[in-house]
Design an enzyme around this catalytic site. Structure first.
Site, PDB file in Angstrom:
ATOM      1  CB  THR A 196      -1.014   0.078   1.383  1.00 23.20           C
ATOM      2  OG1 THR A 196      -1.529  -1.252   1.467  1.00 23.20           O
ATOM      3  CG2 THR A 196      -1.914   1.201   1.261  1.00 23.20           C
ATOM      4  CE  LYS A 236       1.971   1.265  12.375  1.00 22.03           C
ATOM      5  NZ  LYS A 236       1.511   1.811  10.965  1.00 22.03           N
ATOM      6  N   GLY A 279       0.502   8.877  10.327  1.00 23.14           N
ATOM      7  CA  GLY A 279       0.407   8.809   8.679  1.00 23.14           C
ATOM      8  C   GLY A 279       0.922  10.165   8.332  1.00 23.14           C
ATOM      9  CD  GLU A 285      -3.625  -3.743   7.874  1.00 25.50           C
ATOM     10  OE1 GLU A 285      -3.304  -4.928   7.216  1.00 25.50           O
ATOM     11  OE2 GLU A 285      -2.967  -2.998   7.516  1.00 25.50           O
ATOM     12  CE  LYS A 318       0.599   4.760  14.250  1.00 29.08           C
ATOM     13  NZ  LYS A 318      -0.551   4.984  13.592  1.00 29.08           N
TER      14      LYS A 318
END
Length: 405
Positions: free
Chosen positions: A11, A100, A129, A185, A200
């Site tokens: 992606t 990450k 993002g 997902e 994160k």
């Protein structure tokens, strides 16, 4: 030409190719010369795709090509991404990544290797993002002592909670829809159990405090236990449920946690809905600042990766300083962190009110029309440890959610 290689044509990888093609002219202006993809590495074949002629299956081709100055690692996972990144840096090639998991685990070491070889290890796309947050922490906010970072750092869970809240829908039902729309997902565990947000906040805290925060030590709770009933109480309270990743520092101590929290209308995070992310930063000079935008998705993430590529191209032969040291701050025991709590209880409000007041002290009670045989209450501020002790004496508890003060 400025030659680069892209590791992984999933992606984000295909997004990087697309962004470099779509914005070729403006990128050239900013970087000083055209950025050209010489190789794309993937195990699969992509017949008929735009990268068909530059596709390679062997990393050695890339590592042994002196023309390749920057490697874009968008493979995901720790291996072989870690080995490839390390070898690229040691070979004098800068690395830009959106990974990450790798940054949270090995970021400190990879930054040190980059410094030693006068190249860069950049990871803007690993948190939030497309939202620029790492560059501001590194360069714009350096005059500040940052003492708090709180954020909605995962688009999947924010989308699920928004939908559950808007329609009083069940978690499983909304998760299925999110998977069908491509927001979640097939195996959503990293998102819905809070692991993604945890990595994160560890990365952001390490940069903000200039010390190392290990993600494995952060208390993490996901959203799988949040129900449609919780959402009905939240709306009566004039609040929304958000999965928040929080880190606060006091002197040489800090605490960090990831968990669902009830957020009121006076919070800027209240109106961050759908797949959007927001990162709230508090500094002792700056006061409050918030960074908001698309936290996930192919092109927003790719745009952050390409921003790093341009930065590396502009600083060829020079390391852009990243302040992340191996010093470890003392972590406050989560049992000592204070919150108010919203608690759902099985029973009858009239009958059980007194028992709860004896146990929890002054409380604010709430019942939802149509939800029989249960009620809710909001506690006063208390530590996690105190709450757990009191809750152990009340077996009728159906669930609890922390309240953002």
């Amino acid at each position: 030409y400025y030659q680069i290689a892209v590791l992984g044509y999933g992606t984000v990888g295909s997004g990087v190719v697309e962004v470099l093609d779509t914005n070729k002219e403006s990128i050239k202006k900013r970087a000083g010369e055209e950025i050209h993809i010489k190789y794309v590495l993937d195990l699969r074949d992509f017949p008929g795709s735009p990268i068909e002629n530059i596709l390679v299956h062997d990393f050695e081709t890339i590592i042994n090509d002196p023309e390749v100055k920057i490697v874009v690692e968008v493979m995901g996972g720790v291996e072989p991404a870690y080995t490839f990144s390390k070898r690229a840096l040691e070979a004098g090639k800068s690395v830009c990544t959106s990974n990450k998991e790798l940054v949270a685990r090995h970021g400190l070491e990879l930054i040190e290797i980059a410094k030693a070889h006068k190249v860069n290890y950049m990871f803007e796309a690993s948190c939030g993002g497309g939202i620029p947050i790492i560059r501001p922490l590194n360069s714009s906010l350096t005059a500040d002592e940052i003492d708090e970072i709180t954020g909605i750092l995962n688009g999947t869970t924010n989308y699920i909670l928004t939908e559950m809240g808007d329609r009083y829908a069940d978690f499983d039902e909304v998760l299925k829809e999110a998977q069908e729309k491509g927001y979640a997902e097939r195996n959503p565990e990293a998102d819905v159990e809070g692991y993604d947000a945890c990595r994160k906040i560890a990365i952001l805290s390490s940069l903000a405090y200039g010390a190392h925060v290990n993600y494995e030590n952060i208390y993490t709770e996901g959203i799988t236990r949040i129900t449609a009933e919780d959402m009905k109480y939240a709306s009566l309270l004039g609040m929304k449920v958000k999965l928040l990743a929080t880190s606060k520092r006091k002197g040489e101590k800090f605490y960090a946690m990831v968990c669902p929290e009830l957020v009121g209308k006076n919070s800027p995070l209240y109106s961050v809905n759908g797949v959007f992310n927001a990162i709230f930063v508090h500094g002792n000079v700056l006061g409050d600042a918030m960074f908001y935008g698309s936290g996930a998705g192919k092109l927003p993430t790719a745009s952050a990766v390409v921003g790093d590529v341009v930065d590396c191209a502009k600083h060829q032969g020079k390391t852009v300083v990243t302040y992340w040291s191996s010093k470890v701050l003392d972590q406050v025991d989560i049992k000592d962190v204070e919150h108010r709590f919203f608690v759902r209880v099985k029973g009858n409000l009239q009958k059980d009110k007194e028992k709860i007041e004896v146990l929890f002290g002054k409380a604010e009670f709430i019942s939802v029309p149509g939800l029989d045989n249960e009620f809710g209450f909001v506690t006063e501020m208390m530590s996690e440890g105190t709450f757990d002790e009191k809750a152990a004496a009340l077996p009728e508890i159906l669930g609890r959610i922390r309240i953002r003060a």
